[in-house]
Design an enzyme around this catalytic site. Structure first.
Site, short mmCIF file in Angstrom:
data_model
loop_
_atom_site.label_atom_id
_atom_site.label_comp_id
_atom_site.label_asym_id
_atom_site.label_seq_id
_atom_site.Cartn_x
_atom_site.Cartn_y
_atom_site.Cartn_z
N GLU A 1 41.56 54.38 45.15
CA GLU A 1 41.83 52.84 45.42
C GLU A 1 42.70 52.56 44.45
O GLU A 1 42.71 52.69 43.10
CB GLU A 1 40.48 52.00 45.13
CG GLU A 1 39.52 51.86 46.18
CD GLU A 1 38.26 51.04 45.73
OE1 GLU A 1 37.20 51.23 46.40
OE2 GLU A 1 38.56 50.16 45.16
N ASP B 1 37.47 39.57 39.35
CA ASP B 1 37.66 40.58 38.38
C ASP B 1 37.30 40.28 37.01
O ASP B 1 37.72 39.04 36.64
CB ASP B 1 38.97 41.22 38.30
CG ASP B 1 39.32 42.18 39.41
OD1 ASP B 1 38.35 43.13 39.73
OD2 ASP B 1 40.24 41.88 40.35
N TYR C 1 32.07 48.67 51.56
CA TYR C 1 32.13 48.75 49.95
C TYR C 1 30.95 47.79 49.33
O TYR C 1 30.95 46.31 49.60
CB TYR C 1 33.40 48.10 49.47
CG TYR C 1 33.57 48.09 47.85
CD1 TYR C 1 32.64 47.99 46.89
CD2 TYR C 1 34.91 48.49 47.53
CE1 TYR C 1 32.81 48.19 45.60
CE2 TYR C 1 35.10 48.41 46.05
CZ TYR C 1 34.03 48.45 45.24
OH TYR C 1 34.41 48.26 43.90
#
Lengths: 406, 278
Positions: free
Chosen positions: B50, B61, B176
């Protein structure tokens, strides 16, 4: 027979939260189920007469509504044109329009059983309003505020502390409103189950832009009635400052379909639109996606968000509510901008002429009134949204004006 | 179509082991060093790569990946350079799947159709775009699938059985699974919860399920790999980059080895997972 106009400006958003190409729900999957839950809870509350009754009770007895629509006689004389009215949102409890929206969201959070409230704030007015309602209803309150804003709005930080809220200074990015919103979203993603995110403006993922607009629309609804009472007719023009745009949307929305009424939004031009140091997303930006919605943003050619600049912490944001973006594109609202210096001059002038010290945010709107009003005939009725009071800005203004202002 | 991602998972299934999926940031700490890291990853034990597309406002994040993105942007990284890095990588590696991960605005501004064409030509196999839920599929997901680029969706602890089918409908390549409610690099996931969550997702799909967010050590990777088709490690790798930098944030001789050594250790963890529970 009444015919619904085919091109109403008041029917948005669609079921996906879109105003034209703007709006939407651009959030991480973790938040998606919550946003859908919020949408349902709000739809249910909106249809429930008990919710409206509860809102109205607090708006009257706690917030102090209706706020006056005040004829600014000396400002009108000074301009020598339009008859200028001020919608006195600065007289609300907590000193700004922000409380209208926060009350609605906190009552909704209570219905949803949420005990922990988070908010982002720029100038601190939304933070103070959130801390106030959380104190009133015994809820935990965490306010994210850029470290730069914590520094330039110390009085509001202290107010939030007094009200029992935790203020978290945000050190990332430009350390202003955009970064506070990033951090609030990160908190929300982490504490999804317990937490209600009380967004302070008509931005963010659907249903926030619609919901905040609905709660703020009381400004425009009252203005309609009050102007009918004062002058026997509707105003000819409306003007309000725009950061995210909640005070402006609250005033504008009930008038959008009155096609003869001119509507002006005033963005912050900072050091000037050509300087690169401004916060005018519509005049100086282009469409992009940030903080859950598509709207006009300040960014570079690579799609990286650039830092906004304004003397007013409440306008210091590189985006704008998606409904404003749409109203700009369809041409219903005209967008202007005022520089830091113009806002400072208007701040002083209104203080001296009317005995009203405005916040630096609506001082931007007053600055454009000084341009527009002299061009209008004396029977032109102009309403400006005085969205907040200036106490919080005295340090900033004194610093810019030097000792002469003291 | 059979793409690199599908072929890679088929091969790993024969080996009876999970994939190590590594995340690093394009352009961190500078373009050339980031490309050197990228090229060294497969040999160090990464099965799927990734590559982060830096963005100023990465709202999902944590501090480590935020800082990595800002380092990259400061060093002049942009979308064109990120795609150039993919082309450089692909010139030397035809087999390892590469997925771009990031936020929508830089793609939207690049132009969706141009971006997809350029990404496909560069050798990108899939996209993970954090702020595009299924409700916004028309933006990028459907055009990507039409171009033959996988669109890998995040499933989270808040994605319940009712919502899972919505999330999985246009997902391809792999799923994911975000093992915690939170931001990248935050709390460590509990392997037991992860295992039952992966089983729950697998009741709804035949796609491989990779697990990420909060995995830092070889030991954690091993525990997660016992119950998942892949383990994603990101924040720990970008932290390894940060720790190797000089005081003025420039790369040093320790930067590439700092990352590859950690990847090697993580790969050992992943590869020993199923052997140890037999």
């Amino acid at each position: 027979m009444t015919v619904q106009p085919l091109n109403s400006f008041r029917i948005g958003p669609d079921e996906y939260g879109h105003f034209g190409i703007y709006g939407g729900r651009f959030v991480a999957e973790t938040l998606m189920p919550l946003i859908l839950e919020l949408e349902q809870a709000y739809a249910k509350a909106k249809a429930d007469p008990e919710f409206k009754k509860e809102m109205d009770g607090y708006l009257t007895h706690y917030v102090g509504r209706p706020s006056p629509l005040y004829f600014a006689e000396r400002l009108t004389e000074h301009c020598g044109g339009a008859k200028i009215y001020l919608k006195r949102e600065e007289l609300n409890h907590t000193g700004a329009h922000k409380v209208n929206n926060v009350l609605g969201q906190i009552l909704l959070a209570r219905r949803m059983g949420k005990q922990r409230i988070i908010a982002e704030t720029g100038a601190g007015m939304h933070g103070v309003a959130t801390a106030t309602l959380c104190a009133r209803f015994g809820l935990e309150c965490i306010v994210y505020m850029g470290a730069v804003d914590v520094e330039r709005q110390k009085a509001n930080v202290f107010r939030m502390h007094m009200l029992g809220a935790k203020v978290v200074p945000v050190e990332s990015g430009a350390k202003t409103l955009k970064d506070a919103m990033n951090e609030a979203l990160r908190d929300w993603v982490t504490n999804v189950g317990s937490t209600f995110y009380c967004i302070g403006t008509v931005a963010g993922p659907h249903p926030y832009p619609m919901m905040v607009r609905d709660f703020q629309s009381i400004i425009g609804r009252e203005t309609r009635e009050q102007m009918m009472e004062a002058e026997g007719r509707l105003p000819d023009s409306l003007i309000a400052c725009i950061g995210g745009g909640s005070n402006a949307m609250g005033l504008f929305h009930p008038f959008l379909d009155d096609k003869d009424i001119e509507i002006y939004g005033v963005e912050a031009a900072g050091h000037g639109l050509d300087s690169g140091m401004h916060a005018a997303s519509i005049e100086g930006g282009r469409p992009g996606v940030l903080h859950g919605n598509r709207t006009y943003l300040l960014m570079d050619d690579d799609g990286q968000i650039t830092e906004a600049h304004s003397i007013s912490a409440g306008l210091d944001y590189p985006g704008v509510g998606p409904e404003h973006a749409w109203l700009h594109d369809v041409g219903r609202v005209a967008f202007l901008s005022a520089t830091d210096d113009e806002a400072l001059r208007a701040f002083q002038l209104l203080s001296k002429l009317e005995g009203i010290i405005p916040a630096l945010e609506p001082a931007h709107a007053i600055a454009k009134v000084l341009d527009l009003a002299p061009q209008k005939p004396k029977d032109h009725l102009m309403v400006v949204n005085l969205s907040g009071r200036g106490d919080k800005d005295l340090d900033t203004v004194a610093r810019h004006l030097g000792s002469g202002a003291r | 179509m059979t793409g690199r991602i599908e072929r890679r998972f088929a091969a790993l299934e024969k080996e009876n082991r999970a994939a190590l999926v590594t995340f690093t940031m394009a352009g961190d700490p500078d373009y050339a060093t980031a490309v050197a890291i990228l090229k060294a990853l497969p040999k160090a034990g990464a099965d799927i790569i990734e590559l982060g597309m830096p963005f100023t406002d990465p709202m999902a994040d944590g501090p480590a990946i935020q800082a990595a993105g800002l380092r990259a942007l400061k060093a002049g990284q942009n979308m064109k350079k990120t795609l150039a890095a993919v082309r450089e990588f692909r010139a030397g590696d035809e087999a390892t799947p590469l997925v771009l991960m990031g936020y929508y605005n830089p793609i939207y501004v690049y132009g969706v159709d141009t971006f997809l064409a350029d990404a496909k030509a560069a050798g990108v196999d899939g996209l993970i775009v954090v702020d595009l839920p299924p409700e916004e599929d028309a933006e990028l997901c459907l055009p990507a699938l039409a171009t033959g680029v996988n669109f890998i969706r995040l499933a989270t602890p808040t994605t319940d059985d009712k919502r899972l089918p919505t999330v999985l409908t246009n997902t391809s390549g792999f799923v994911y699974y975000v093992s915690i409610t939170g931001i990248t690099g935050a709390a460590a996931p509990n392997p037991d919860n992860v295992k039952s969550a992966v089983e729950r997702i697998k009741r709804h799909t035949k796609l491989p399920v990779c697990v990420g967010f909060g995995v830092r050590t070889a030991e954690q990777a091993r525990a997660i790999a016992q119950g998942a088709d892949g383990v994603v490690v990101g924040s720990a790798l970008v932290e390894a980059v940060r720790q190797s930098l000089s005081p003025d944030a420039k790369s040093t001789a320790a930067t590439v080895p700092g990352v590859t050594e950690l990847v090697h250790a993580l790969a050992q963890g992943v590869r020993s997972a199923r052997a140890s529970c037999r």
